[in-house]
Scaffold this motif. Structure first.
Motif, PDB file in Angstrom:
ATOM      1  N   ALA A 146       0.829  -1.210   0.000  1.00 22.56           N
ATOM      2  CA  ALA A 146       0.000   0.000   0.000  1.00 22.56           C
ATOM      3  C   ALA A 146       0.867   1.265   0.000  1.00 22.56           C
ATOM      4  O   ALA A 146       0.555   2.243  -0.693  1.00 22.56           O
ATOM      5  N   MET A 147       1.965   1.258   0.780  1.00 20.93           N
ATOM      6  CA  MET A 147       2.875   2.412   0.784  1.00 20.93           C
ATOM      7  C   MET A 147       3.493   2.613  -0.592  1.00 20.93           C
ATOM      8  O   MET A 147       3.613   3.750  -1.085  1.00 20.93           O
ATOM      9  N   ASP A 148       3.904   1.526  -1.212  1.00 20.25           N
ATOM     10  CA  ASP A 148       4.505   1.628  -2.540  1.00 20.25           C
ATOM     11  C   ASP A 148       3.504   2.177  -3.552  1.00 20.25           C
ATOM     12  O   ASP A 148       3.844   3.008  -4.409  1.00 20.25           O
ATOM     13  N   ALA A 149       2.247   1.745  -3.455  1.00 21.06           N
ATOM     14  CA  ALA A 149       1.220   2.248  -4.361  1.00 21.06           C
ATOM     15  C   ALA A 149       0.983   3.749  -4.149  1.00 21.06           C
ATOM     16  O   ALA A 149       0.845   4.509  -5.124  1.00 21.06           O
ATOM     17  N   CYS A 150       0.949   4.181  -2.888  1.00 18.43           N
ATOM     18  CA  CYS A 150       0.761   5.615  -2.601  1.00 18.43           C
ATOM     19  C   CYS A 150       1.947   6.436  -3.118  1.00 18.43           C
ATOM     20  O   CYS A 150       1.765   7.541  -3.653  1.00 18.43           O
ATOM     21  N   LEU A 151       3.166   5.902  -2.972  1.00 18.78           N
ATOM     22  CA  LEU A 151       4.346   6.621  -3.452  1.00 18.78           C
ATOM     23  C   LEU A 151       4.337   6.722  -4.982  1.00 18.78           C
ATOM     24  O   LEU A 151       4.727   7.757  -5.544  1.00 18.78           O
ATOM     25  N   LYS A 152       3.878   5.671  -5.645  1.00 18.56           N
ATOM     26  CA  LYS A 152       3.795   5.737  -7.105  1.00 18.56           C
ATOM     27  C   LYS A 152       2.798   6.799  -7.543  1.00 18.56           C
ATOM     28  O   LYS A 152       3.041   7.546  -8.508  1.00 18.56           O
ATOM     29  N   GLU A 153       1.665   6.865  -6.841  1.00 19.98           N
ATOM     30  CA  GLU A 153       0.682   7.901  -7.171  1.00 19.98           C
ATOM     31  C   GLU A 153       1.237   9.295  -6.916  1.00 19.98           C
ATOM     32  O   GLU A 153       0.969  10.228  -7.673  1.00 19.98           O
ATOM     33  N   LEU A 154       2.024   9.432  -5.845  1.00 21.35           N
ATOM     34  CA  LEU A 154       2.593  10.739  -5.520  1.00 21.35           C
ATOM     35  C   LEU A 154       3.658  11.142  -6.538  1.00 21.35           C
ATOM     36  O   LEU A 154       3.846  12.330  -6.822  1.00 21.35           O
ATOM     37  N   ARG A 155       4.376  10.156  -7.080  1.00 19.63           N
ATOM     38  CA  ARG A 155       5.382  10.478  -8.104  1.00 19.63           C
ATOM     39  C   ARG A 155       4.741  11.017  -9.381  1.00 19.63           C
ATOM     40  O   ARG A 155       5.358  11.801 -10.102  1.00 19.63           O
ATOM     41  N   ARG A 156       3.531  10.578  -9.658  1.00 16.73           N
ATOM     42  CA  ARG A 156       2.870  11.006 -10.888  1.00 16.73           C
ATOM     43  C   ARG A 156       2.509  12.487 -10.876  1.00 16.73           C
ATOM     44  O   ARG A 156       2.247  13.079 -11.923  1.00 16.73           O
ATOM     45  N   THR A 157       2.472  13.095  -9.686  1.00 16.72           N
ATOM     46  CA  THR A 157       2.146  14.522  -9.617  1.00 16.72           C
ATOM     47  C   THR A 157       3.268  15.405 -10.139  1.00 16.72           C
ATOM     48  O   THR A 157       3.025  16.572 -10.459  1.00 16.72           O
ATOM     49  N   ASN A 158       4.517  14.869 -10.171  1.00 15.12           N
ATOM     50  CA  ASN A 158       5.688  15.628 -10.638  1.00 15.12           C
ATOM     51  C   ASN A 158       5.935  16.888  -9.822  1.00 15.12           C
ATOM     52  O   ASN A 158       6.437  17.886 -10.341  1.00 15.12           O
ATOM     53  N   LYS A 159       5.549  16.855  -8.541  1.00 15.19           N
ATOM     54  CA  LYS A 159       5.725  18.038  -7.695  1.00 15.19           C
ATOM     55  C   LYS A 159       6.598  17.763  -6.477  1.00 15.19           C
ATOM     56  O   LYS A 159       6.784  18.631  -5.642  1.00 15.19           O
TER      57      LYS A 159
END
Length: 995
Positions: A228-241
């Motif tokens: 779940a942490m890895d999935a959240c980090l992947k989603e956060l990387r997609r923001t490019n911020k």
């Protein structure tokens, strides 16, 4: 002191300007600070006082203890006294302490005011010590104190920090901290320093690493959380911020990860979507779940997950991931499972069962029997069939933490070794005079873990799990009762309901499919009702059955009650087993004997419990070390429990011979190393308990790796650092106070008087004493403005006789609007000053807006901050609102506002709003139209608040009219009926007489 500590002190005292020392976590900062104080004091005892800032309470206690031990061997004149100067200490007491030759622990707020008002002269200070240098910056209070002290007097500043990772956060943090404290030398002492490593490894303790395998559900939960942490980090990387290098699971194990992400997102926080903001919160929640997995027992962990299911709700992202279902399912499986009455498991695909009235895991009581007899014979047969075939019961698993059993075995092994090794000599004394007490120190993360482990040792792990399970069930029942009360459902017949152990069918309801979650909830409520019923029966039997009480216990009333309750539960278990093996008809035949059999079983089991728990209990200091369960009666050594969160240094106090690190922590490991190095002749054995292949091991190894990387970064920064050689206390940056005078140009214009620079008068600002909690006075002083600290009745800053400023941070602004305090503050400023100013100050690292443009509506809303500000400006037309992006922008705004203005008078500013001896307030604009004394009296009446006294003034011309108003009219004016009654009762109360 160890040799490397002496070397640190010697290097630090070489430079008369001072220095910054950064050591590894756990190395003795208090020892270094006390050694520096003693060295400086013995060089010249009659010079002045020592100021110590930013010292945490545990470090204060250590410094006091070390100075006290040193003073015992010194004559009275050479003893360094230590005093703690409270912020609320009267000024004359502080002045007396400044005149003494003592070490003073102070708060920066009071010290800044004393330096500005010359209560403390810099020439009377011998040295300044800062014990949390990682918090210092150019706007901090520590830097303000250092600037005030070194502005006219070359004073040594000694700064210490044991947080190397905090010294590398941000851009050039160490260099900026040194510049703000006017320090030229940086001393780095990591654990891998040659001198430190040699001293700590000369006589190391005996270390035993115990790897405890996790249970299969624990491994599954850990894997699911990491997914779940890895999935959240992947989603956060997609923001490019956010910087991608910081977004790793390894860094996500630490609390500083939240600070890293928020520091990058704060400037654009108002532009982020709800999903991105929720991802940041979800990462914090998942890190807690991963940490609590190895710290909490199975029942407490499940209870925490239940609260998350309610609190997170539909907002959360992780709770709808595939792995989250695995987390909840495995956590539930560690505590209980739902089975049929015949012992077979309930399949997940079995979506429904008949919902006729059935019994859940209980033999029929007289109450249930009477209820069944009231129905028809067909209904009775159907009920029996459901109970026999489709009844749902809760089977307890109550998985114990694997470390509990290992800890028990370790304590037994230690007791055997002590029994073999000590012989007749119980307390051996070594050459250095250390008395080995044989105490075993168990170090846990928090106080809760200490209490639970103590109960596990004294009562047994099974009883601890049973107690937690009963609390969990009773909490479920109580919550269900609240839901039923809130829904206001029709009352059931007496003897019916889940809380009586039966799941009834409502009248007129057909037998249809029921989800397994509903059956599971009913089964849990039935188990809770059984426990509450057994407890009530035991309490009633406690008063009636005296003979059984005498046989079961004789060492105290409360203890016997607990044993009898446990015996009742065991008897209830036996009844449940019989119930599942026989049909309801056979149980009904035996129902007349149930109560008598329960009493007999209770007497027998409680008598067995007494005989099994006969061995005595050893005590070590304040904590128990019991002999354990009724099954295991081997003696255990005296045990002390220590919570790592308390930050108390207890090794020198308790002097343990064995240390069990239950929750590994790098800071405590270093404390053990130092403790053993200071006592080389002591035999010390250290056990480390790790969960094998767990995030606990990964976090411990990552903390060591992170600290080494921080020191490597500091070493590189030190080689490239640019510190001014002549840095002697002048302010940093191009400010008015330290700008060098420009050379006269050869072709100076004659119209500017030959280039002659006009003499500039010194600007001054009157500041309220409460404002020194913020950093704005510090920044104003950096700009070359003279700060005059006084207690102001009106406003926060007085820039001129006409301009008064009320400063509000964003959080304070929202709070002041909610309480109505801001209206009153603006009203008083408008009364006494011609140009009242409201300063709204934002943080430099956050967005310069209340909300995004898309969130601003067209309509006026009483909850919207923009609407509130608009109404405030409409009500006070003379009010000026100033928006500031940061502290430095505020200082520039103040400078521009003071242009072509007279300097404020300190005495007049203090008298504004304060009535004189005659009750007259000077320069009161409202005094021409209102009786200010009557207004002040009105606002002090009970029930009258800042939000309703204006409506009362509009309705009543005098206090006499107010006293004649009825309660109904008062409630309309005041907004609350309670406040109106309070005011009316106060006004109508009879005055006592002397007769």
């Amino acid at each position: 002191m160890l040799p490397f500590e002496e070397q640190v002190v010697a290097d630090l005292l070489e430079d008369p300007n001072g220095g910054l020392v950064v050591v590894s976590c756990g190395l003795p900062v208090a020892s270094l600070a006390s050694a520096v104080l003693l060295q400086l004091f013995h060089q010249s005892p009659d010079d002045g006082c020592f100021l110590i800032l930013s010292a945490p309470e545990p470090v204060k206690a250590q410094i006091r203890r070390r100075l006290l031990l040193n003073s015992q061997s010194q004559p009275p004149l050479l003893q360094l006294q230590v005093h703690d100067v409270a912020p609320d200490l009267p000024a004359h007491h502080r002045v007396a302490l400044y005149a003494s030759r003592a070490a003073l622990f102070l708060s920066p707020r009071a010290l800044v005011a004393d330096l500005l008002t010359s209560r403390l002269l810099p020439s009377h200070v011998r040295a300044l010590l800062l014990l949390s240098a990682h918090r210092s910056s150019d706007t901090s209070s520590d830097a303000f104190v250092a600037r005030l002290l070194r502005h006219h007097h070359l004073l040594p500043v000694y700064a210490f920090s044991d947080r190397p990772h905090a010294m590398v956060s941000g851009f050039a943090k160490a260099e900026r901290a040194m510049k703000s404290l006017y320090i030229r030398r940086l001393h780095l002492w990591p654990r891998f320093h040659l001198l430190a490593a040699a001293d700590l490894e000369r006589s190391p303790p005996e270390v035993i690493d115990v790897r405890v395998p996790m249970t299969q559900p624990m491994r599954g939960i850990q894997a699911a959380i990491l997914d779940a942490m890895d999935a959240c980090l992947k989603e956060l990387r997609r923001t490019n911020k956010v910087d991608v290098e910081d977004l790793t699971v390894d860094k996500g194990l630490f609390k500083s990860f939240d600070e890293i992400v928020r520091r990058q997102l704060d400037p654009i926080w108002h532009t982020l979507g709800k999903k991105t903001k929720q991802l940041v919160a979800d990462l914090r929640t998942l890190r807690k779940l991963l940490d609590y997995l190895v710290r909490y027992d199975a029942v407490t962990y499940l209870k925490y997950l239940d609260t998350l299911r309610v609190s997170e709700g539909v907002r959360s992202v992780w709770i709808f991931a595939d792995s989250s279902h695995k987390i909840f399912d495995l956590s539930k499986r560690r505590v209980y499972q739902v089975v049929r009455a015949d012992g077979t498991k309930v399949a997940a695909d079995n979506k429904g069962t008949p919902t006729k009235k059935r019994k859940v895991a209980r033999a029929s009581s007289r109450k249930g029997k009477e209820t069944e007899n009231e129905g028809s014979s067909d209904n009775k047969d159907n009920t029996q069939k459901v109970n026999a075939e489709m009844g749902i019961v809760v089977e307890e698993i109550l998985e114990e933490a694997p470390k509990w059993k290992v800890l028990r075995e370790l304590l037994q092994e230690i007791a055997e070794e002590q029994a073999k090794g000590d012989g007749d000599n119980v307390n051996p004394v070594h050459e250095d005079g250390i008395n080995e007490s044989g105490i075993v120190l168990v170090a846990c993360k928090d106080e809760r873990s200490c209490v639970q482990l103590q109960e596990c040792i004294s009562k047994g792990s099974h009883q601890v799990m049973r107690a937690e399970w009963e609390k969990y069930l009773l909490g479920k029942a109580e919550l269900h009762g609240l839901h039923r009360k809130n829904k206001k459902t029709s009352q059931q017949l007496k003897g019916f309901g889940v809380l009586d152990g039966e799941v009834p069918m409502r009248s007129g309801e057909s037998a249809g499919p029921v989800s397994i979650s509903k059956l599971e909830a009913n089964a849990l409520l039935a188990a809770a009702s059984e426990i509450s019923t057994v407890t009530k029966e035991a309490n009633l039997a406690d008063d009636s059955n005296v003979s059984c009480k005498k046989r079961s216990f004789g060492k105290g009333k409360g203890k016997g009650k607990f044993k009898k309750t446990m015996a009742k539960r065991e008897a209830s278990k036996l009844r449940n087993r019989n119930t599942t093996e026989h049909t309801d008809l056979e149980v009904e035949g035996q129902s007349g004997k149930t109560d008598e059999q329960a009493e007999t079983d209770a007497c027998k089991l409680s008598a067995e419990d007494d005989s099994a728990s006969a061995p005595a209990v050893d005590k070590a200091a304040n904590n128990l070390s019991a002999f354990g369960d009724s099954v295991d009666t081997e003696p255990l050594p005296p045990v002390q429990f220590y919570a790592l969160d308390s930050d108390q240094h207890v090794l020198d106090v308790w002097k343990p011979s064995v240390i069990i690190v239950y929750h590994p922590d790098i800071t405590f490991v270093r404390e053990i190393e130092v403790y053993k190095a200071e006592n080389p002749s002591m035999k010390l054995k250290v056990y480390f308990l790790f969960y094998e292949d767990s995030a606990e091991v990964q976090k411990f190894e990552s903390s060591i790796r992170r600290e080494n990387e921080a020191f490597e970064s500091l070493i590189r920064q030190k080689s490239l650092m640019m510190i001014p050689v002549d840095q002697n206390g002048r302010c940093i940056g191009p400010t008015l106070a330290n700008e060098p005078e420009a050379l006269l140009s050869q072709n100076s214009l004659t119209r500017k008087a030959g280039g002659r620079k006009p003499l500039e008068k010194e600007m001054q600002v009157i500041v309220d004493m409460r404002e020194f909690m913020s950093s704005l006075p510090n920044v104003l002083h950096q700009k070359g403005i003279r700060i005059i600290p006084v207690t102001l009745e009106v406003g926060d800053y007085v820039l001129s006789p006409l301009i008064c400023v009320e400063r509000k941070s964003i959080a304070d602004l929202f709070q002041s609007f909610a309480s109505g305090r801001l209206y009153n503050q603006i009203e008083t400023m408008v009364r006494y000053y011609k140009i009242p100013v409201l300063l709204i100050e934002f943080s430099q690292d956050k967005s310069f807006s209340f909300q995004s443009a898309s969130e601003i509506g067209d309509d006026v809303s009483p909850t919207n901050i923009i609407s509130k500000l608009s109404l405030l400006v409409l009500h006070f037309p003379r009010l000026r609102i100033v928006w500031s992006r940061s502290l430095h922008a505020t200082a520039d705004i103040f400078l521009s506002l003071k242009t072509n203005q007279d300097e404020p008078d300190e005495s007049k500013a203090m008298r504004v709003g304060v009535p004189s001896e005659d009750g007259v307030v000077e320069n009161d604009v409202r005094a021409e139209n209102y009786n200010t004394s009557a207004i002040e009296f009105l606002r002090r009446l009970p029930g009258v608040t800042d939000s309703n006294y204006r409506r009362i003034m509009e309705e009543c011309n005098s206090l006499a009219e107010l006293a004649l108003l009825p309660v109904e009219r008062l409630s309309e004016l005041m907004g609350t009926q309670k406040g109106a009654r309070m005011l009316k009762e106060f006004l109508d109360a009879k005055c006592p007489t002397m007769l």
